[in-house]
Design a protein around this motif. Structure first.
Motif, mmCIF file in Angstrom:
data_model
loop_
_atom_site.group_PDB
_atom_site.id
_atom_site.type_symbol
_atom_site.label_atom_id
_atom_site.label_comp_id
_atom_site.label_asym_id
_atom_site.label_seq_id
_atom_site.Cartn_x
_atom_site.Cartn_y
_atom_site.Cartn_z
ATOM 1 N N PRO A 18 0.826 -1.213 0.000
ATOM 2 C CA PRO A 18 0.000 0.000 0.000
ATOM 3 C C PRO A 18 0.860 1.263 0.000
ATOM 4 O O PRO A 18 1.991 1.267 0.491
ATOM 5 N N LEU A 19 0.316 2.312 -0.574
ATOM 6 C CA LEU A 19 0.974 3.615 -0.573
ATOM 7 C C LEU A 19 0.354 4.454 0.537
ATOM 8 O O LEU A 19 -0.818 4.812 0.476
ATOM 9 N N ASP A 20 1.148 4.727 1.569
ATOM 10 C CA ASP A 20 0.686 5.526 2.695
ATOM 11 C C ASP A 20 1.397 6.870 2.680
ATOM 12 O O ASP A 20 2.616 6.933 2.475
ATOM 13 N N PHE A 21 0.660 7.928 2.911
ATOM 14 C CA PHE A 21 1.288 9.237 2.968
ATOM 15 C C PHE A 21 0.464 10.186 3.821
ATOM 16 O O PHE A 21 -0.741 10.008 4.005
ATOM 17 N N GLY A 22 1.153 11.194 4.360
ATOM 18 C CA GLY A 22 0.499 12.174 5.214
ATOM 19 C C GLY A 22 1.101 13.548 5.008
ATOM 20 O O GLY A 22 2.043 13.730 4.228
ATOM 21 N N ASP A 23 0.578 14.539 5.737
ATOM 22 C CA ASP A 23 0.980 15.919 5.501
ATOM 23 C C ASP A 23 2.168 16.362 6.342
ATOM 24 O O ASP A 23 2.700 17.448 6.137
ATOM 25 N N GLU A 24 2.624 15.530 7.298
ATOM 26 C CA GLU A 24 3.769 15.932 8.107
ATOM 27 C C GLU A 24 5.045 15.810 7.301
ATOM 28 O O GLU A 24 5.379 14.726 6.804
ATOM 29 N N PRO A 25 5.790 16.890 7.132
ATOM 30 C CA PRO A 25 7.009 16.834 6.313
ATOM 31 C C PRO A 25 8.090 16.006 6.993
ATOM 32 O O PRO A 25 8.092 15.851 8.221
ATOM 33 N N PRO A 26 9.025 15.463 6.220
ATOM 34 C CA PRO A 26 10.086 14.650 6.808
ATOM 35 C C PRO A 26 11.111 15.521 7.522
ATOM 36 O O PRO A 26 11.102 16.744 7.412
ATOM 37 N N GLY A 27 12.014 14.851 8.222
ATOM 38 C CA GLY A 27 13.065 15.573 8.916
ATOM 39 C C GLY A 27 12.796 15.696 10.402
ATOM 40 O O GLY A 27 11.770 15.233 10.921
ATOM 41 N N ALA A 28 13.734 16.323 11.072
ATOM 42 C CA ALA A 28 13.634 16.479 12.528
ATOM 43 C C ALA A 28 12.455 17.380 12.884
ATOM 44 O O ALA A 28 12.197 18.386 12.233
ATOM 45 N N THR A 29 11.718 17.003 13.900
ATOM 46 C CA THR A 29 10.599 17.799 14.380
ATOM 47 C C THR A 29 10.850 18.216 15.824
ATOM 48 O O THR A 29 11.494 17.499 16.587
ATOM 49 N N MET A 30 10.320 19.344 16.169
ATOM 50 C CA MET A 30 10.462 19.868 17.527
ATOM 51 C C MET A 30 9.274 19.418 18.367
ATOM 52 O O MET A 30 8.126 19.429 17.904
ATOM 53 N N THR A 31 9.547 18.972 19.566
ATOM 54 C CA THR A 31 8.473 18.638 20.490
ATOM 55 C C THR A 31 8.472 19.656 21.619
ATOM 56 O O THR A 31 9.533 20.104 22.065
ATOM 57 N N ALA A 32 7.301 20.010 22.062
ATOM 58 C CA ALA A 32 7.174 21.013 23.115
ATOM 59 C C ALA A 32 6.022 20.630 24.032
ATOM 60 O O ALA A 32 5.030 20.048 23.589
ATOM 61 N N SER A 33 6.191 20.954 25.293
ATOM 62 C CA SER A 33 5.145 20.714 26.277
ATOM 63 C C SER A 33 4.148 21.868 26.226
ATOM 64 O O SER A 33 4.515 23.028 26.438
ATOM 65 N N LEU A 34 2.903 21.541 25.934
ATOM 66 C CA LEU A 34 1.862 22.555 25.785
ATOM 67 C C LEU A 34 0.847 22.422 26.907
ATOM 68 O O LEU A 34 0.341 21.327 27.176
ATOM 69 N N ARG A 35 0.550 23.534 27.544
ATOM 70 C CA ARG A 35 -0.465 23.556 28.608
ATOM 71 C C ARG A 35 -1.612 24.452 28.182
ATOM 72 O O ARG A 35 -1.404 25.634 27.877
ATOM 73 N N LEU A 36 -2.812 23.882 28.132
ATOM 74 C CA LEU A 36 -3.996 24.663 27.797
ATOM 75 C C LEU A 36 -4.483 25.379 29.059
ATOM 76 O O LEU A 36 -4.678 24.750 30.097
ATOM 77 N N ILE A 37 -4.685 26.678 28.950
ATOM 78 C CA ILE A 37 -5.017 27.486 30.122
ATOM 79 C C ILE A 37 -6.499 27.840 30.166
ATOM 80 O O ILE A 37 -7.166 27.626 31.183
ATOM 81 N N GLU A 38 -7.016 28.372 29.068
ATOM 82 C CA GLU A 38 -8.394 28.882 29.096
ATOM 83 C C GLU A 38 -8.974 28.910 27.692
ATOM 84 O O GLU A 38 -8.327 29.399 26.755
ATOM 85 N N VAL A 39 -10.172 28.405 27.550
ATOM 86 C CA VAL A 39 -10.899 28.523 26.287
ATOM 87 C C VAL A 39 -11.441 29.945 26.182
ATOM 88 O O VAL A 39 -12.092 30.437 27.112
ATOM 89 N N LEU A 40 -11.131 30.621 25.079
ATOM 90 C CA LEU A 40 -11.611 31.989 24.879
ATOM 91 C C LEU A 40 -12.966 31.960 24.177
ATOM 92 O O LEU A 40 -13.157 31.237 23.202
ATOM 93 N N GLU A 125 10.053 9.178 3.242
ATOM 94 C CA GLU A 125 10.404 10.561 2.930
ATOM 95 C C GLU A 125 10.375 10.845 1.426
ATOM 96 O O GLU A 125 11.098 11.698 0.926
ATOM 97 N N GLU A 126 9.542 10.121 0.700
ATOM 98 C CA GLU A 126 9.286 10.418 -0.701
ATOM 99 C C GLU A 126 8.036 11.283 -0.784
ATOM 100 O O GLU A 126 7.108 11.125 0.018
ATOM 101 N N PHE A 127 8.000 12.198 -1.747
ATOM 102 C CA PHE A 127 6.850 13.089 -1.818
ATOM 103 C C PHE A 127 5.807 12.555 -2.787
ATOM 104 O O PHE A 127 6.107 11.841 -3.738
ATOM 105 N N VAL A 128 4.576 12.913 -2.497
ATOM 106 C CA VAL A 128 3.425 12.564 -3.326
ATOM 107 C C VAL A 128 2.674 13.850 -3.635
ATOM 108 O O VAL A 128 2.430 14.660 -2.733
ATOM 109 N N LEU A 129 2.332 14.075 -4.880
ATOM 110 C CA LEU A 129 1.536 15.223 -5.293
ATOM 111 C C LEU A 129 0.226 14.724 -5.870
ATOM 112 O O LEU A 129 0.214 13.789 -6.682
ATOM 113 N N PHE A 130 -0.866 15.335 -5.444
ATOM 114 C CA PHE A 130 -2.111 15.016 -6.139
ATOM 115 C C PHE A 130 -2.974 16.254 -6.260
ATOM 116 O O PHE A 130 -2.920 17.165 -5.435
ATOM 117 N N VAL A 131 -3.735 16.259 -7.320
ATOM 118 C CA VAL A 131 -4.537 17.431 -7.668
ATOM 119 C C VAL A 131 -5.776 17.463 -6.794
ATOM 120 O O VAL A 131 -6.511 16.479 -6.691
#
Length: 298
Positions: A18-40, A125-131
């Motif tokens: 199967p050909l699987d692909f997604g929108d996250e680009p390849p390469g190193a990604t940054m991870t960060a701790s996120l805290r949700l404080i308040e819904v506006l 890490e191969e790219f896929v283009l579709f219209v």
């Protein structure tokens, strides 16, 4: 509202993996701790938070095409000016889209155009283009020729950052009301320069927008709310910002420096297209409505 384009897809190919692909680009990604404080929550003003004119039109924060909902009101000129000049670039950046694509080969005379191309990536890490939509009928003949020249435009970074600056500023207004003082005046001046531009190419470079910290979350939204006050933990300490549509964190502060304009112009790339392979879509995220057509990659 425009349907969200596919973010990830799996295509079953006869006699092959199967050909699987997604929108996250390849390469190193940054991870960060996120805290949700308040819904506006929505907050509506009698005057436009950007220019001070009567507020007459409902405003989505962030733009509706990113998943925003009606959260406040602005004047018609500010609402439509940003929609025309910068928000399309934000949507293209968010969607991973290449715009105004043209294809050319020796098989067909002249260049032929398609709808937006969605750029997706395989686990290898191969790219896929579709219209995303329709294309000139001659495009298939061009692709069958094998050697193809593809020209595209990338989302303009200065413009999509300005669109995020606007959403961040309106989020501040939801929390504390329309701010006064020099910092707010400087920010509004940057936004008014967008509104007052006569065309997209005239939108000035924003030092404040380029100084924002912008983080993108891939995968399912962190929150279903349009705007959430949030905090990211960095090595230098916590950074306060807003989470837009559960996907994009934008800092409330800007490290203002010398803004560098994003590269402009068209990009050209030589492609070698192989033999077409038939397949069926096994899964897609997000799932389209039953009546919609599923888009298959070329």
């Amino acid at each position: 509202m425009r349907k969200r384009p596919p973010e990830a897809m799996s295509v079953d190919r006869a006699g092959d993996v199967p050909l699987d692909f997604g929108d996250e680009p390849p390469g190193a990604t940054m991870t960060a701790s996120l805290r949700l404080i308040e819904v506006l929550r929505p907050r509506f003003f009698d005057r436009c938070p950007i220019c001070g004119d009567p507020a007459t039109t409902e405003e989505h924060v962030p733009p509706q095409r990113l998943g925003g909902t009606k959260m406040t009101r602005t004047c018609e000129r500010c609402n439509h000016g940003f929609g025309a000049f910068v928000e399309a670039d934000l949507v293209d950046w968010f969607d991973g889209a290449l715009t105004v694509p043209t294809l050319e080969s020796d098989a067909v005379r002249g260049k032929r155009q398609t709808s937006r191309l969605l750029l997706r990536w395989t686990p290898n890490e191969e790219f896929v283009l579709f219209v995303e939509g329709g294309s000139d009928p001659a495009v298939r003949e061009i692709l069958a020729a094998g050697d193809v020249t593809l020209e595209v435009s990338l989302p303009d970074k200065n413009r999509w950052l300005l669109a995020l600056l606007k959403s961040m500023y309106l989020a501040v207004c939801l929390k504390v009301g329309i701010p006064e003082g020099e910092p707010a005046d400087l920010l509004r001046a940057e936004l008014l320069a967008v509104r007052n531009a006569t065309r997209k190419a005239d939108v000035p470079v924003s030092a404040i927008a380029h100084g924002l910290t912008v983080l993108r979350h891939w995968g399912d939204p962190i929150s279903e709310e349009s705007v959430v006050l949030a905090e990211v933990q960095q090595e230098t300490g916590p950074l306060l910002g807003v989470l837009l549509a559960g996907r994009v964190f934008v800092s409330l502060s800007s490290t203002v420096g010398d803004a560098v304009p994003a590269p402009t112009g068209r990009l050209a790339h030589q492609l070698q297209v192989g033999v077409p392979v038939k397949g069926t879509v096994a899964s897609v995220r997000p799932e389209p409505p039953r009546q919609s057509r599923r888009t298959q990659p070329d």
